[in-house]
Design an enzyme around this catalytic site. Sequence first.
Site, mmCIF file in Angstrom:
data_model
loop_
_atom_site.group_PDB
_atom_site.id
_atom_site.type_symbol
_atom_site.label_atom_id
_atom_site.label_comp_id
_atom_site.label_asym_id
_atom_site.label_seq_id
_atom_site.Cartn_x
_atom_site.Cartn_y
_atom_site.Cartn_z
ATOM 1 N N GLU A 201 143.279 -92.236 94.671
ATOM 2 C CA GLU A 201 144.084 -91.876 95.831
ATOM 3 C C GLU A 201 144.240 -93.060 96.777
ATOM 4 O O GLU A 201 143.504 -94.053 96.695
ATOM 5 C CB GLU A 201 143.450 -90.681 96.555
ATOM 6 C CG GLU A 201 144.200 -90.150 97.778
ATOM 7 C CD GLU A 201 145.635 -89.710 97.490
ATOM 8 O OE1 GLU A 201 146.467 -90.603 97.251
ATOM 9 O OE2 GLU A 201 145.898 -88.493 97.529
ATOM 10 N N HIS B 261 143.470 -82.673 91.310
ATOM 11 C CA HIS B 261 142.100 -82.146 91.258
ATOM 12 C C HIS B 261 141.968 -80.830 92.020
ATOM 13 O O HIS B 261 142.804 -80.491 92.875
ATOM 14 C CB HIS B 261 141.127 -83.175 91.844
ATOM 15 C CG HIS B 261 141.430 -83.485 93.292
ATOM 16 N ND1 HIS B 261 141.053 -82.673 94.336
ATOM 17 C CD2 HIS B 261 142.088 -84.529 93.844
ATOM 18 C CE1 HIS B 261 141.457 -83.185 95.478
ATOM 19 N NE2 HIS B 261 142.096 -84.320 95.207
ATOM 20 N N ASP C 179 171.790 -109.132 87.832
ATOM 21 C CA ASP C 179 170.804 -109.199 86.750
ATOM 22 C C ASP C 179 171.011 -110.500 85.991
ATOM 23 O O ASP C 179 172.050 -111.160 86.097
ATOM 24 C CB ASP C 179 170.970 -108.006 85.811
ATOM 25 C CG ASP C 179 169.738 -107.755 84.961
ATOM 26 O OD1 ASP C 179 168.696 -108.400 85.220
ATOM 27 O OD2 ASP C 179 169.797 -106.922 84.043
ATOM 28 N N ASP D 199 166.644 -105.044 89.364
ATOM 29 C CA ASP D 199 165.471 -104.515 88.669
ATOM 30 C C ASP D 199 164.397 -105.581 88.472
ATOM 31 O O ASP D 199 163.392 -105.331 87.808
ATOM 32 C CB ASP D 199 165.852 -103.889 87.320
ATOM 33 C CG ASP D 199 166.522 -104.870 86.367
ATOM 34 O OD1 ASP D 199 165.926 -105.919 86.084
ATOM 35 O OD2 ASP D 199 167.628 -104.591 85.899
ATOM 36 N N ASP E 122 173.626 -105.608 84.092
ATOM 37 C CA ASP E 122 172.994 -105.958 82.821
ATOM 38 C C ASP E 122 174.047 -106.170 81.733
ATOM 39 O O ASP E 122 173.970 -107.122 80.945
ATOM 40 C CB ASP E 122 172.028 -104.841 82.415
ATOM 41 C CG ASP E 122 171.431 -105.069 81.039
ATOM 42 O OD1 ASP E 122 170.589 -105.970 80.906
ATOM 43 O OD2 ASP E 122 171.799 -104.343 80.091
ATOM 44 N N GLU F 84 168.173 -114.490 86.625
ATOM 45 C CA GLU F 84 168.234 -113.435 87.640
ATOM 46 C C GLU F 84 168.592 -114.007 89.010
ATOM 47 O O GLU F 84 169.410 -113.435 89.746
ATOM 48 C CB GLU F 84 166.894 -112.697 87.689
ATOM 49 C CG GLU F 84 166.646 -111.811 86.486
ATOM 50 C CD GLU F 84 165.188 -111.386 86.344
ATOM 51 O OE1 GLU F 84 164.919 -110.467 85.555
ATOM 52 O OE2 GLU F 84 164.317 -111.993 87.017
#
Length: 429
Positions: free
Chosen positions: A309, A233, A12, A78, A127, A53
């Site tokens: 979709e 749905h 990171d 990430d 991180d 990064e």
Amino acid sequence: MPVPREFVVEADGGSRGNPGPAGYGAVVLDPVSGETLAEAAEYIGVATNNVAEYKGLVAGLKAAHALDPEALVRVRMDSKLVVEQMSGRWKIKHPDMKPLAAEAARVFPPAQVTYEWIPRERNKHADRLANEAMDAGKQGKQWEPSRSTAALDARDAEAARVVGDAAAGAAKARAALVRTGGASVATAPTAPTAPAVSDAVAGAELLATPAAPSAGWGAPDLGLPATFVMLRHGETVLTPEKRFSGSGGSDPVLSAVGRRQADAVAAALAGRGTIQAIISSPLRRCRETADAVAAKLGLGVSIEEGLRETDFAAWEGLTYAEVRERYPDDLEAWLASPKAAPTGGGESFATVARRVAATRDKLLALHQGRTILLVTHVTPVKTLVRLALGAPPESLFRMELSAASLSAVAYYADGNASLRLLNDTSHLR
């Protein structure tokens, strides 16, 4: 011939200003035990996030190479930009990043390295190293391995997230380190523990407006989560026959059964009274389902293109057996890889995942602390669940999602997500 070693590299970088004072962090892990094998961090002066990064990636690869130049390396970051560019799917246009990407590509032969994107909350060790480096730079110093607590801090954070109370979590982690004789280098978990999925019996309680977590795995200061209640749905004429029905086909309307299902779920949601906004896929089967719920709740419906979709292209309207008969090679490739698309230029699951993730982030920014209903389809719902759990793409084939079913995910301010409900159909019985 000996089996090559395997390493996980997590890297990171960050910049406090972008550009601004910047630093990177990288850690090499054993993929089986999670043991920390090497750490690297450095304050690099003024730079952008992306440059930091990339420098973290280079440092992590070099640390792994020093351990074993013949190893197979799985890089996890990430940074979507770095992962996609190093995987060859995105072009590298920025002049500051081209030489860094080239340097990273030279450390190991390309066949020995793979790249994987992970959520930020699963990259805490690297991180923390990057932030330690930036903190040292602020004091006019460089990062020193002997002073690093990144491994311990990452372990504390994971324990606190799972156990609940931050102090108790830290105590558990430190106790484990004492038992194993660890210091600043500790066994690091390779993936966060996912919260348990509650059953459908508790669905009514789980869809109530959530309070700020004061116990359990959430921290007490995160406030109300944004909760996505996801409604598939109701049925169309294609649903009972299990035909591919995406966004590239006939756009069918609800069947008579589907309309009854929409009315039933509308009544159930009205009884719970927690939905604050309704957002629907643009396809008619979703809009009709959303309209039925909106009429009961007295709310409007917003249309979101990102909730549509998958486009199944030439497979639209066909059953699985028909696709297997007509396009066996394409179907086999599709089942084997999330990057494979249906015949005729359809969407791969990887493409859909990028679209759904971008939509999720947009909606989270707009609806912090609210409970919203997303009326959508099988693939978007399963993808949101998969991303919340950090599960691999093949998990899409291992979830059941019935017509007019409800699922729910809560998103907290620290980036963590909690799956609260999956495939609840109690309102249809």
